[in-house]
Design a protein around this motif. Sequence first.
Motif, PDB file in Angstrom:
ATOM      1  N   UNK A  97      20.699 -22.021 -20.466  1.00 53.05           N
ATOM      2  CA  UNK A  97      20.905 -20.661 -19.963  1.00 53.05           C
ATOM      3  C   UNK A  97      20.508 -19.606 -20.993  1.00 53.05           C
ATOM      4  N   UNK A  98      20.141 -18.422 -20.510  1.00 55.23           N
ATOM      5  CA  UNK A  98      19.728 -17.332 -21.393  1.00 55.23           C
ATOM      6  C   UNK A  98      20.854 -16.876 -22.301  1.00 55.23           C
ATOM      7  N   UNK A  99      22.120 -16.997 -21.835  1.00 54.95           N
ATOM      8  CA  UNK A  99      23.247 -16.528 -22.645  1.00 54.95           C
ATOM      9  C   UNK A  99      23.837 -17.612 -23.545  1.00 54.95           C
ATOM     10  N   UNK A 100      23.204 -18.788 -23.580  1.00 58.14           N
ATOM     11  CA  UNK A 100      23.619 -19.821 -24.532  1.00 58.14           C
ATOM     12  C   UNK A 100      23.285 -19.321 -25.946  1.00 58.14           C
ATOM     13  N   UNK A 101      24.201 -19.402 -26.903  1.00 55.29           N
ATOM     14  CA  UNK A 101      23.939 -18.846 -28.238  1.00 55.29           C
ATOM     15  C   UNK A 101      22.990 -19.711 -29.057  1.00 55.29           C
ATOM     16  N   UNK A 102      22.106 -19.069 -29.805  1.00 57.59           N
ATOM     17  CA  UNK A 102      21.282 -19.803 -30.763  1.00 57.59           C
ATOM     18  C   UNK A 102      22.177 -20.381 -31.852  1.00 57.59           C
ATOM     19  N   UNK A 152      12.478 -14.930 -25.030  1.00 59.95           N
ATOM     20  CA  UNK A 152      13.582 -15.697 -24.451  1.00 59.95           C
ATOM     21  C   UNK A 152      13.280 -17.149 -24.192  1.00 59.95           C
ATOM     22  N   UNK A 153      12.153 -17.650 -24.714  1.00 60.86           N
ATOM     23  CA  UNK A 153      11.793 -19.058 -24.533  1.00 60.86           C
ATOM     24  C   UNK A 153      12.491 -19.926 -25.580  1.00 60.86           C
ATOM     25  N   UNK A 154      13.086 -21.020 -25.126  1.00 57.26           N
ATOM     26  CA  UNK A 154      13.835 -21.890 -26.030  1.00 57.26           C
ATOM     27  C   UNK A 154      12.918 -22.899 -26.725  1.00 57.26           C
ATOM     28  N   UNK A 155      13.249 -23.206 -27.962  1.00 54.50           N
ATOM     29  CA  UNK A 155      12.609 -24.311 -28.681  1.00 54.50           C
ATOM     30  C   UNK A 155      13.697 -25.109 -29.385  1.00 54.50           C
ATOM     31  N   UNK A 156      13.398 -26.385 -29.646  1.00 60.00           N
ATOM     32  CA  UNK A 156      14.397 -27.295 -30.196  1.00 60.00           C
ATOM     33  C   UNK A 156      13.768 -28.116 -31.321  1.00 60.00           C
ATOM     34  N   UNK A 160      21.181 -33.068 -36.994  1.00 60.24           N
ATOM     35  CA  UNK A 160      21.200 -31.664 -36.596  1.00 60.24           C
ATOM     36  C   UNK A 160      20.174 -31.385 -35.513  1.00 60.24           C
ATOM     37  N   UNK A 161      20.612 -30.688 -34.456  1.00 65.81           N
ATOM     38  CA  UNK A 161      19.722 -30.218 -33.401  1.00 65.81           C
ATOM     39  C   UNK A 161      19.781 -28.693 -33.397  1.00 65.81           C
ATOM     40  N   UNK A 162      18.624 -28.059 -33.618  1.00 69.48           N
ATOM     41  CA  UNK A 162      18.529 -26.603 -33.741  1.00 69.48           C
ATOM     42  C   UNK A 162      18.087 -25.994 -32.408  1.00 69.48           C
ATOM     43  N   UNK A 163      18.847 -24.995 -31.933  1.00 71.85           N
ATOM     44  CA  UNK A 163      18.544 -24.260 -30.705  1.00 71.85           C
ATOM     45  C   UNK A 163      18.031 -22.878 -31.100  1.00 71.85           C
ATOM     46  N   UNK A 164      16.768 -22.569 -30.768  1.00 73.10           N
ATOM     47  CA  UNK A 164      16.174 -21.284 -31.148  1.00 73.10           C
ATOM     48  C   UNK A 164      15.467 -20.646 -29.963  1.00 73.10           C
ATOM     49  N   UNK A 165      15.450 -19.297 -29.939  1.00 73.23           N
ATOM     50  CA  UNK A 165      14.774 -18.545 -28.882  1.00 73.23           C
ATOM     51  C   UNK A 165      13.768 -17.586 -29.508  1.00 73.23           C
TER      52      UNK A 165
END
Length: 442
Positions: free
Chosen positions: A104-109, A156-160, A147-152
Amino acid sequence: MATLCLASQVKGSIHKQPIPHRIGELKTSLSSTVKPFIQELEKLPMRIDVSKTIKSVTLRILDAFVDSVFQFVDQPVLPSQRNFVPVEEIGHIAQIEGIVGEIPADFPEGVYIRNGANPLWGGLKSTISVFGKSSHVWVEGEGMLHALYFSKDTNGNWSFAYNNRFVEPKTFKMEKQRNKPSYLPAVEGDSPAILAAFVLNALRFGDVNKILSNTSVFEHGGKYYSIAENYLAQEIDISSLSTLDDWDLGGAWGRPFTTHPKKAPGSGELVIMGVDAVKPYYVVGVISADGKKLIHKADVKLKRSTLAHEIGITQNQPPIDLCLLNVIELCLSHPRYLGYLVSPICDVFAFKGHFGNPIKMEHHKFAKNNFCTGSAYVSKPGGSEEDDGWIVAYVHDEDTDTSHVIVVDAKNFQGEPIAKIPLPQRVPYGHHGAYFQTPSQH
């Protein structure tokens, strides 16, 4: 712990020789070990630093004795235990493709980190000697962070991205430098072998066992730490997962450090405790909100040593009944299910409403032969309603021998995951995990 270790006895599978025969073998080993060093001492020049020389020679004699008397052997691994087998460091931050579902867009990085035991030398070890057999137990093994990194990006496109790395306290560095197993297993086995391991480890290294730092991760004062119950916390860099240093609070604590410290409501101070096998058995401490100073320390004055793995901090309510805590811990530890407990006033697993009121309990069931470890709650930035957030968990598929991370909507906890993120390598079963949001999003 020493008392418990010495009291526990597990029958070894090796043949036990008569005591006189063992003594004869021991004399032979000592003679062959010590004689070369005596000859070497005779060749040393007269002007030497006697204390340093004696210490150096003594350590070399002890090392040679251990090498000649103790044989390290690998513990057998059953087919059902294959995901407990350690993995190597991946060596770089790996970008991930092929995510199933949508974040989701509101998921925190942020970064989702899980700690766990990952034995340095290819697996758990046992030693066989004239003293008998001693062995590592399943919770031993050097700590490894996954560690799994969540970045936008700005659109607003997610990368992991994924990385893993050993936690490297001083004993890890020492064994790596020696390039072989060095500490003798000192927890399980024949009593004479355990006693010998205690004594020889203490004489050679100053500690009876390695610093494992393999149980949990936490944040305080803007810094991040890896921890196990038998030593101080190790500060880590969550960007690279490199180990920085012991968190010794300027020497003010000086004892084992709890795996699960808690921030005090309102003040942001960190409440810690440490248990030991010798007096004082149980000490409670309070660390300043900035993490720079131990501002309070108190001996609880227990009459015996009792292991306490977890603590809870409340502002206005009495502690919950211990039996209930045990039931909750049992529910949450089952690897096939995620047990979710929620509260309107907290967001890490918590209790619904006031103490004494009914507890909300839900389960998320996995596919057959899929099991999880280190699940963590991720609160929605600015969320105000109960269940405003997500659960993340490392999951391993026993059939395909592959690992992934799932994201589950806490408001639909029994439903399917909203996202499944494949990982570039297998992640062994481990211990506790945490999700650290990018600071600007707290």
